[in-house]
Motif scaffolding. Structure first.
Motif, PDB file in Angstrom:
ATOM      1  N   TYR A   1     -58.506  30.196  24.033  1.00 12.14           N
ATOM      2  CA  TYR A   1     -57.539  30.403  22.948  1.00 12.14           C
ATOM      3  C   TYR A   1     -57.415  29.166  22.068  1.00 12.14           C
ATOM      4  CZ  TYR A   1     -54.403  27.591  25.811  1.00 12.14           C
ATOM      5  OH  TYR A   1     -53.854  26.564  26.536  1.00 12.14           O
TER       6      TYR A   1
ATOM      7  N   PRO B   1     -65.262  22.111  30.093  1.00 10.94           N
ATOM      8  CA  PRO B   1     -64.493  22.373  31.320  1.00 10.94           C
ATOM      9  C   PRO B   1     -64.808  21.340  32.408  1.00 10.94           C
ATOM     10  CG  PRO B   1     -66.113  24.102  30.903  1.00 10.94           C
ATOM     11  CD  PRO B   1     -66.073  23.251  29.693  1.00 10.94           C
ATOM     12  N   GLN B   2     -63.790  20.857  33.041  1.00  8.23           N
ATOM     13  CA  GLN B   2     -64.011  19.832  34.064  1.00  8.23           C
ATOM     14  C   GLN B   2     -64.580  20.469  35.322  1.00  8.23           C
ATOM     15  OE1 GLN B   2     -60.316  17.755  34.276  1.00  8.23           O
ATOM     16  NE2 GLN B   2     -60.654  16.843  32.273  1.00  8.23           N
TER      17      GLN B   2
ATOM     18  N   GLU C   1     -44.578  34.180  40.875  1.00  5.43           N
ATOM     19  CA  GLU C   1     -44.874  34.453  39.463  1.00  5.43           C
ATOM     20  C   GLU C   1     -43.643  35.035  38.782  1.00  5.43           C
ATOM     21  OE1 GLU C   1     -49.544  35.614  40.425  1.00  5.43           O
ATOM     22  OE2 GLU C   1     -48.114  37.176  39.863  1.00  5.43           O
TER      23      GLU C   1
ATOM     24  N   TYR D   1     -56.467  34.429  32.533  1.00  6.12           N
ATOM     25  CA  TYR D   1     -56.464  34.259  31.069  1.00  6.12           C
ATOM     26  C   TYR D   1     -57.128  32.969  30.594  1.00  6.12           C
ATOM     27  CZ  TYR D   1     -54.880  33.853  26.288  1.00  6.12           C
ATOM     28  OH  TYR D   1     -54.868  33.708  24.932  1.00  6.12           O
ATOM     29  N   ALA D   2     -56.885  31.863  31.274  1.00  3.85           N
ATOM     30  CA  ALA D   2     -57.404  30.567  30.813  1.00  3.85           C
ATOM     31  C   ALA D   2     -58.841  30.329  31.270  1.00  3.85           C
ATOM     32  CB  ALA D   2     -56.500  29.443  31.311  1.00  3.85           C
TER      33      ALA D   2
ATOM     34  N   ASN E   1     -60.050  27.776  28.459  1.00  8.02           N
ATOM     35  CA  ASN E   1     -59.011  27.728  27.417  1.00  8.02           C
ATOM     36  C   ASN E   1     -59.535  28.234  26.077  1.00  8.02           C
ATOM     37  OD1 ASN E   1     -57.009  26.773  29.097  1.00  8.02           O
ATOM     38  ND2 ASN E   1     -57.536  24.622  28.726  1.00  8.02           N
TER      39      ASN E   1
ATOM     40  N   PHE F   1     -47.385  30.458  33.187  1.00 10.75           N
ATOM     41  CA  PHE F   1     -48.000  31.003  34.403  1.00 10.75           C
ATOM     42  C   PHE F   1     -49.493  31.316  34.196  1.00 10.75           C
ATOM     43  CE2 PHE F   1     -48.242  35.764  35.626  1.00 10.75           C
ATOM     44  CZ  PHE F   1     -49.174  35.554  36.642  1.00 10.75           C
ATOM     45  N   ILE F   2     -49.867  31.905  33.068  1.00  9.28           N
ATOM     46  CA  ILE F   2     -51.286  32.242  32.877  1.00  9.28           C
ATOM     47  C   ILE F   2     -52.053  31.125  32.180  1.00  9.28           C
ATOM     48  CG2 ILE F   2     -50.902  34.745  32.859  1.00  9.28           C
ATOM     49  CD1 ILE F   2     -51.194  34.628  29.781  1.00  9.28           C
ATOM     50  N   GLY F   3     -51.373  30.073  31.766  1.00 10.59           N
ATOM     51  CA  GLY F   3     -52.083  28.953  31.143  1.00 10.59           C
ATOM     52  C   GLY F   3     -52.402  29.166  29.681  1.00 10.59           C
ATOM     53  N   TYR F   4     -51.459  29.743  28.931  1.00 15.06           N
ATOM     54  CA  TYR F   4     -51.643  29.938  27.489  1.00 15.06           C
ATOM     55  C   TYR F   4     -50.768  28.930  26.768  1.00 15.06           C
ATOM     56  CZ  TYR F   4     -51.160  32.385  22.951  1.00 15.06           C
ATOM     57  OH  TYR F   4     -51.125  32.717  21.624  1.00 15.06           O
TER      58      TYR F   4
ATOM     59  N   LYS G   1     -61.274  26.056  33.915  1.00 13.50           N
ATOM     60  CA  LYS G   1     -60.588  26.534  32.716  1.00 13.50           C
ATOM     61  C   LYS G   1     -61.464  26.392  31.481  1.00 13.50           C
ATOM     62  CE  LYS G   1     -55.705  26.221  33.661  1.00 13.50           C
ATOM     63  NZ  LYS G   1     -54.406  25.713  33.239  1.00 13.50           N
TER      64      LYS G   1
ATOM     65  N   PHE H   1     -45.635  39.486  28.047  1.00 12.91           N
ATOM     66  CA  PHE H   1     -46.593  38.440  27.650  1.00 12.91           C
ATOM     67  C   PHE H   1     -46.169  37.673  26.397  1.00 12.91           C
ATOM     68  CE2 PHE H   1     -49.342  40.892  30.517  1.00 12.91           C
ATOM     69  CZ  PHE H   1     -49.789  39.849  31.317  1.00 12.91           C
TER      70      PHE H   1
ATOM     71  N   MET I   1     -55.322  39.348  33.913  1.00 16.02           N
ATOM     72  CA  MET I   1     -54.509  38.426  33.115  1.00 16.02           C
ATOM     73  C   MET I   1     -54.248  37.092  33.821  1.00 16.02           C
ATOM     74  SD  MET I   1     -54.232  39.824  30.213  1.00 16.02           S
ATOM     75  CE  MET I   1     -53.080  38.681  29.433  1.00 16.02           C
ATOM     76  N   ARG I   2     -54.280  37.086  35.140  1.00 16.11           N
ATOM     77  CA  ARG I   2     -54.113  35.813  35.852  1.00 16.11           C
ATOM     78  C   ARG I   2     -55.245  34.848  35.499  1.00 16.11           C
ATOM     79  NH1 ARG I   2     -52.531  39.350  40.152  1.00 16.11           N
ATOM     80  NH2 ARG I   2     -50.257  39.206  40.285  1.00 16.11           N
TER      81      ARG I   2
ATOM     82  N   TYR J   1     -55.064  22.467  17.990  1.00 17.78           N
ATOM     83  CA  TYR J   1     -55.364  22.056  19.360  1.00 17.78           C
ATOM     84  C   TYR J   1     -56.389  20.936  19.340  1.00 17.78           C
ATOM     85  CZ  TYR J   1     -52.906  25.926  21.584  1.00 17.78           C
ATOM     86  OH  TYR J   1     -51.950  26.779  22.037  1.00 17.78           O
TER      87      TYR J   1
ATOM     88  N   PRO K   1     -52.567  36.686  24.666  1.00 24.12           N
ATOM     89  CA  PRO K   1     -52.435  37.542  25.848  1.00 24.12           C
ATOM     90  C   PRO K   1     -52.020  38.978  25.543  1.00 24.12           C
ATOM     91  CG  PRO K   1     -50.815  35.735  25.879  1.00 24.12           C
ATOM     92  CD  PRO K   1     -51.747  35.458  24.762  1.00 24.12           C
TER      93      PRO K   1
END
Ligand SMILES: Cc1cc2nc3c(=O)[nH]c(=O)nc-3n(C[C@H](O)[C@H](O)[C@H](O)COP(=O)(O)OP(=O)(O)OC[C@H]3O[C@@H](n4cnc5c(N)ncnc54)[C@H](O)[C@@H]3O)c2cc1C
Ligand code: SF4
Lengths: 183, 515
Positions: free
Chosen positions: B312, A181-182, A62, B369-370, B310, A162-165, B308, A154, B366-367, A174, B346
């Protein structure tokens, strides 16, 4: 990512005459920090990173607080503001507490993570011997330190990945905002 | 230097102030409105950037006190809090105006839902509120001006969990365009409402009301910081004293003054306006200016999913659940709350909602987050005379004006209500398939109410039912501070409806009021 940094840091360290072969994250940090900080001395910078490393502890794969250059962010943020004095006082306070912890002149940045955490918890809660922190600014210092470290970390696109943002999304928004979600 | 006397001088051009400016100007009055904040141009000044937004939205310096000191969020800008808000636009329910009669606590409002209904209609049309009138708990009402927004993944997941429990999730009514409207673009689900809407889809009052006010001749003065109001020998307000954009002290004369600086800054300005006639501050013969400060009980619950979410992405505040809005004696507390989906970038999560932890605990959170769905819980905070806004005796701002001090403690009812809301949110998350839930103490609020409450008895309230000061005839107070109770929802649509009603009254009564 880490690898590249390790090498650069190692070269810097070696160039500075270090004999250490087992580089801990903190040592890496100091190697990187000593050059760019405009408001902290090399030792102060090392102390900030020693705290950042336990406030945002990361794993091997990370991005670390060093990788995203949290120190540089803090540098830019608090330069020329009254926060700087708070930091300078606070960093000295951390060293004073480290000195109280053991025999000999010990400094915060040299302590193992568990002891750094213990000290930061005391500072956060303000449960300190009065003479160790006469101004009583400990909890405020910790709040600002934590806040700035989190902001620096952040706000980095590396960390977003890394955190998927996804970060910024205008001017298209978007389009996949409603994807189920899959499973 | 004194400026030309106007009919109406408005201090604070936020949610309420901008509405007042437009409605008074359209009613043919000459209007000047001051705000201490800047005026933003969304395209130039806003970005999809959390950190950048945190910098442009000035942090107010407020001294916090009490057993449960609560961090206060407000925005210094033309448009006030609405520049930054998530635009959930709820009407009060009929019961909200009659809490004393129904539940034996707090006070009744001196007005009823029916008094506000036409103004709610008008404000919703002006803002272009998007929603669906399928909420079984809402007041009976007609259709919203615009159709509801599509739900993002977070809202869909939570809707599924809530339905499994037999609850009634519905699209949140939002002051955000779902279609082109009034010359503005619709929302494209960028998910950055907190950072200011670049698309102009979010109907903040600076975009909707201010241009209309100006089209009718109102003058808007950003970056002018109000210090105090001065009275004449007859006990009427004569002038508004402020520091202009170049740092010079100025006086503005007007026939009528409206203070609309929000429930923290309005009492601050009034308490700072002492004189021989009004030694304890302006409009304060009851001693209640600054008393009964309220927010909404706040909490947030995150549900961690295996896949996920997501959250956000898209409008985070897409869904509300009001099954627990009204009093149910079996729950052991009175009044209730609204559940609202939400999410944030975040930094806001790590520093705000998870601001109480650090180290491994913070990073473990925080890991994921998604992977979180999230609910925000906004509950009714009963008025308590001990929760106050006062002037700090020592600390002052750069203009020498005392800083506001907000003293706040939760009461027993709030604690029980809050615990219930967290429990229910956790149940919804589990029903939706969350593998674990994480609660946030959420020790901050942007819903500022009370402190100059309305009523008919001058000894027990600060303003009358039209937001006119009991003590000073040419002074109105109109923003969140006139609220008698806080309700289990969000306040802004009601603030705007009250402002519209107040302006209507002023325009209608101008022959008597503007002398
Ligand atoms: C992040 C966030 C999300 C929110 N989400 C929602 C939501 O979804 N739904 C909802 O209903 N509400 C929401 N709110 C709350 C909403 O913004 C407020 O309820 C609303 O703006 C309050 O309106 P007001 O007119 O009372 O005060 P404000 O909007 O705060 O306006 C007061 C104005 O007065 C100005 N001012 C203050 N003091 C002075 C002075 N001395 N001189 C000159 N000017 C002065 C300020 O600059 C400000 O512009 C949110 C707020 C925030 C911050
Ligand atoms: S989500 Fe929609 S309303 Fe919110 S900022 Fe983006 S475009 Fe504007």
């Amino acid at each position: 990512m880490n690898l590249k940094l390790t090498r650069r840091a190692f070269i810097q360290l070696a160039g500075a005459g270090s004999t250490g072969l087992l580089l801990t994250r903190v040592e890496l940090a100091s190697a990187r920090a000593s050059a760019p900080s405009r408001i902290f001395s090399g030792h102060q910078a090392r102390t900030v990173l020693a705290a950042a490393e336990v406030i945002i502890p990361t794993r091997e794969n990370e991005p670390s607080v060093v990788d995203v250059n949290v120190l540089d962010y803090i540098d830019r943020e608090i330069r020329g503001s009254s926060e700087r004095a708070l930091f300078v006082e606070g960093l000295a306070g951390l060293d004073r507490l480290a000195g109280l912890l053991g025999r000999g002149p010990r400094r915060f940045a040299d302590l193992p993570a568990a002891q750094r955490i213990a000290i930061l918890k005391m500072v956060e809660a303000g449960t300190l011997p009065v003479d160790a922190w006469p101004s009583g600014s400990g909890p405020l210092f910790f709040r600002q330190l934590r806040r700035r470290i989190v902001e620096g970390y952040f706000s980095s696109p590396l960390v977003w990945k890394f955190i998927g943002y996804g970060g910024r999304s205008q001017f298209i928004g978007y389009p996949d905002f409603n994807r189920w979600p899959q499973q | 230097m004194a400026e030309r006397e106007v009919d109406v001088c408005i201090i604070g051009c936020g949610a309420a102030g901008a509405v007042l400016a437009k409605e008074c100007a359209e009613g043919g009055l000459s209007v000047i409105a001051f705000d201490e904040g800047p005026r933003y141009d969304p395209f130039r000044d806003f970005r999809n950037d959390e950190l950048y937004a945190m910098k442009i939205f000035d942090r107010a310096r407020i001294v916090l006190d009490g057993d449960d000191p609560i961090k206060i969020f407000m925005v210094k800008a033309v448009g006030g809090g609405t520049v930054h808000y998530s635009a959930i636009s709820l009407r009060f329910h009929e019961s909200d105006f009659r809490v004393r009669s129904l539940d034996g606590v707090a006070e009744d409002w001196p007005i009823t839902y029916k008094d506000l209904e036409p103004y709610y209609d008008r404000v919703e049309r002006t803002l272009g509120v998007a929603g669906s009138n399928i909420n079984p708990f809402d007041v009976p009402r007609g259709p919203y001006p615009l159709p509801p927004h599509e739900l993002n993944t977070n809202s869909q997941v939570i809707a599924r969990g809530a339905r499994k429990l037999g609850l009634h999730p519905v699209p949140a009514p939002l002051a955000i365009l779902s279609r082109p409207y009034d010359g503005r673009f619709p929302c494209n689900q960028c998910g950055f409402c907190f950072e200011g809407c670049q698309m102009t889809a979010k109907s903040s009052t600076d975009l909707v009301y201010v241009p209309k006010a100006e089209a009718h001749g109102a003058v808007i003065r950003p970056r002018c910081k109000g210090l105090r109001l001065e009275v004449n020998k007859r006990g009427l307000v004569e002038a508004f004293i402020y520091i202009d954009e170049r740092g010079r002290e100025q006086r503005q004369k007007a026939k009528l003054f409206i203070v609309a600086c929000n429930a923290v800054n309005t009492p601050r300005l009034l308490l700072n306006s002492t004189s021989n006639l009004f030694p304890q501050g302006l409009a304060n013969s009851s001693g209640l200016v600054g008393k009964y400060f309220m927010h909404n009980t706040v909490a947030a619950v995150f549900g961690r999913f295996e896949h996920k979410i997501n959250s956000y992405k898209g409008l985070p505040q897409g869904l509300i659940i009001q099954d627990f809005y009204e009093t149910d004696p079996r729950r052991g507390f009175v009044r209730g709350y609204t559940m609202e989906t939400f999410y944030a970038g975040p930094i806001t999560l790590a520093n705000g909602f998870m601001g109480h932890v650090w180290g491994d605990e913070l990073m473990d959170f925080m890991r994921g987050y998604a992977y979180y769905a999230a609910l925000f819980l906004s509950g009714e905070d009963l008025p308590n005379e001990k929760n106050t806004v006062t002037l700090d005796p020592d600390l002052k701002d750069e203009h020498g004006m005392p800083l506001p001090r907000v003293t706040y403690s939760y009461g027993e009812n709030e604690i029980k209500l809050r615990a219930h809301s967290i429990q229910m949110a956790e149940a919804i998350m589990r029903a939706a398939g969350a593998v674990k839930t994480i609660g946030s103490p959420a020790r901050g609020t942007a819903h500022l109410m009370g402190t100059c409450r309305m009523g008919t008895d001058p000894s027990r309230s600060v303003v009358n039912p039209f937001c006119q000061s009991h003590d000073v005839k040419n002074l109105f107070i109109c923003d969140g501070s006139v609220f008698v109770t806080s309700t289990g929802g969000n306040p802004t649509l009601t603030i705007q409806a009250l402002a519209t009603r107040t302006a209507d009254y002023i325009v209608h009564e101008k022959a008597n009021l503007l002398t």
